[in-house]
Design a protein around this motif. Structure first.
Motif, mmCIF file in Angstrom:
data_model
loop_
_atom_site.group_PDB
_atom_site.id
_atom_site.type_symbol
_atom_site.label_atom_id
_atom_site.label_comp_id
_atom_site.label_asym_id
_atom_site.label_seq_id
_atom_site.Cartn_x
_atom_site.Cartn_y
_atom_site.Cartn_z
ATOM 1 N N PHE A 1 -3.694 6.527 -5.672
ATOM 2 C CA PHE A 1 -2.810 5.492 -5.464
ATOM 3 C C PHE A 1 -3.366 4.265 -4.238
ATOM 4 O O PHE A 1 -4.640 4.302 -3.989
ATOM 5 N N LYS A 2 -2.804 3.978 -3.771
ATOM 6 C CA LYS A 2 -3.154 1.759 -3.610
ATOM 7 C C LYS A 2 -3.128 2.797 -1.547
ATOM 8 O O LYS A 2 -2.092 3.282 -0.952
ATOM 9 N N GLN A 3 -4.605 3.141 -0.976
ATOM 10 C CA GLN A 3 -4.587 3.249 0.051
ATOM 11 C C GLN A 3 -5.671 2.884 1.228
ATOM 12 O O GLN A 3 -6.276 2.008 0.493
ATOM 13 N N VAL A 4 -5.443 2.628 2.704
ATOM 14 C CA VAL A 4 -5.602 1.300 3.213
ATOM 15 C C VAL A 4 -5.915 2.110 4.773
ATOM 16 O O VAL A 4 -4.842 2.785 4.793
ATOM 17 N N TYR B 1 0.494 -1.042 0.093
ATOM 18 C CA TYR B 1 -0.249 -0.080 0.273
ATOM 19 C C TYR B 1 0.766 1.466 0.213
ATOM 20 O O TYR B 1 1.872 1.172 0.612
ATOM 21 N N GLU B 2 0.265 2.561 -0.783
ATOM 22 C CA GLU B 2 1.083 3.891 -0.752
ATOM 23 C C GLU B 2 0.633 4.216 0.356
ATOM 24 O O GLU B 2 1.358 5.152 0.838
ATOM 25 N N ASP C 1 0.814 6.480 -12.010
ATOM 26 C CA ASP C 1 1.496 5.347 -10.741
ATOM 27 C C ASP C 1 2.735 5.082 -11.668
ATOM 28 O O ASP C 1 3.112 4.820 -10.904
#
Ligand code: UDP
Ligand code: MG
Length: 315
Positions: free
Chosen positions: A189-192, A117-118, A306
């Motif tokens: 972007f990849k978020q969590v 995750y970014e 990305d």
């Protein structure tokens, strides 16, 4: 070369918290050292107490500590921005300095980063704050969710991990009224999310009085929603429609019951209603242009890439 993680701490009158914070950070992050290099970046945002002296003392003994000292108080979001601009890590973690953001949670954020995750943002399951703060915060996050053009996670402060790639994107956004958590949501972007329980402030009192909270809320809403400006047109059309009905009524009444109206009444009523509606519609048009000027002035990148998947020609 080990990867580096930068911790960013904005500091405003945190003298009583600095030693505890630094000590806890050292203990908590010890297991990381085998794998990562660490940097602790403190941004002293014009503290009036002896925060700077304490930070400089720590810096003298620990070369992984860097201290940025502002010329005056510029506010929390700007202090964090200076941290982001100057961080050298492959990932950065933004944390409050008052121990409200538990250092141990930062390890969970790092785990998410290791999983690819970014952005890993810490989301409050519970918070220990005054009833008033809880209520206003809840109101703010719900309003923002309704109005904002992007999905800004609720109950999430600035406590988060950001990968260098995302950091560069954020740093390219130089808008002055900054609402960082909105900006992080905006870049994608990849978020969590990582859930956590937010603690009480260790010592001292909040540096976010109501006035600063309102400024932050306004930055959040105006920075990520054009709803308020579009509202002018909406109200304008509504008032114009009502005015139209009013005008029909005024004319109709004059014909049906000429003796019941004072001379000049019809003309005055029509003029007021017509001009009132017209003005709001025209304001709405101005608003449309101002909205565009605003987004040009924000000068955000049009898009963010990305990754480009391509085969490199071997020369
Ligand atoms: N802070 C800052 N500049 C300011 C106000 C606050 O750098 O003008 C820092 C403060 O030292 C703390 C963080 O921002 O590390 C969050 O502030 P605070 O704890 O007062 O806010 P709250 O948690 O009450 O919302
Ligand atoms: Mg706090």
């Amino acid at each position: 070369m080990k990867k580096k993680i930068t911790y960013i701490f904005p500091i405003y009158n945190e003298s009583e918290n600095i030693e505890l914070l630094y000590g806890t950070m050292l203990r908590t992050t010890k297991p990381l050292l085998s794998k990562y290099a660490l940097e602790y970046l403190f941004v002293n945002d014009g503290s009036k107490d002896d925060s700077l002296k304490k930070l400089v003392d720590i810096q003298k003994k620990d070369s992984s500590v860097r201290v940025i000292n502002f010329s005056r108080n510029f506010g929390h979001q700007i202090a964090v921005t200076a941290g982001l601009d100057n961080a050298t890590g492959d990932a950065v973690i933004i944390m409050d300095a008052d121990m409200q953001d538990p250092p141990s949670v930062s390890l969970e954020l790092i785990k998410k980063w290791e999983q690819g995750y970014e952005v890993a943002y810490a989301q409050r399951k519970t918070r220990k704050d005054t009833l008033f703060k809880k209520f206003t915060a809840a109101l703010f996050y719900r309003t923002l969710q309704k109005l904002a053009s992007i999905d800004i996670p609720r109950d999430t402060g600035d406590f988060r991990l950001i990968d260098r790639k995302v950091l560069l994107a954020i740093n390219s956004m130089r808008e002055h009224d900054r609402f960082l958590r909105g900006m992080v949501a905006w870049v994608g972007f990849k978020q969590v999310a990582v859930q956590f329980d937010r603690n009480d402030r260790n010592a001292g009192e909040t540096n976010y009085p109501l006035s600063k909270m309102i400024k932050l809320a306004v930055d959040g809403i105006l920075g990520f929603s054009t709803y308020p400006i579009r509202l002018i047109s909406k109200v304008g059309y509504l008032i114009s429609s009502l005015a139209f009905l009013g005008i029909i009524y005024a004319i109709g009444y004059k014909y049906i019951n000429p003796s019941g109206t004072v001379p000049g009444w019809t003309f005055i009523v029509i003029s007021i209603l017509f001009i009132g509606g017209l003005q709001l519609v025209m304001l709405g048009i101005l608003g449309g242009y101002i909205g565009r000027i605003y987004s040009e002035a924000q000068n955000r990148p049009l898009y963010l890439i990305d990754h480009i998947y391509e085969t490199k020609n071997s020369k």
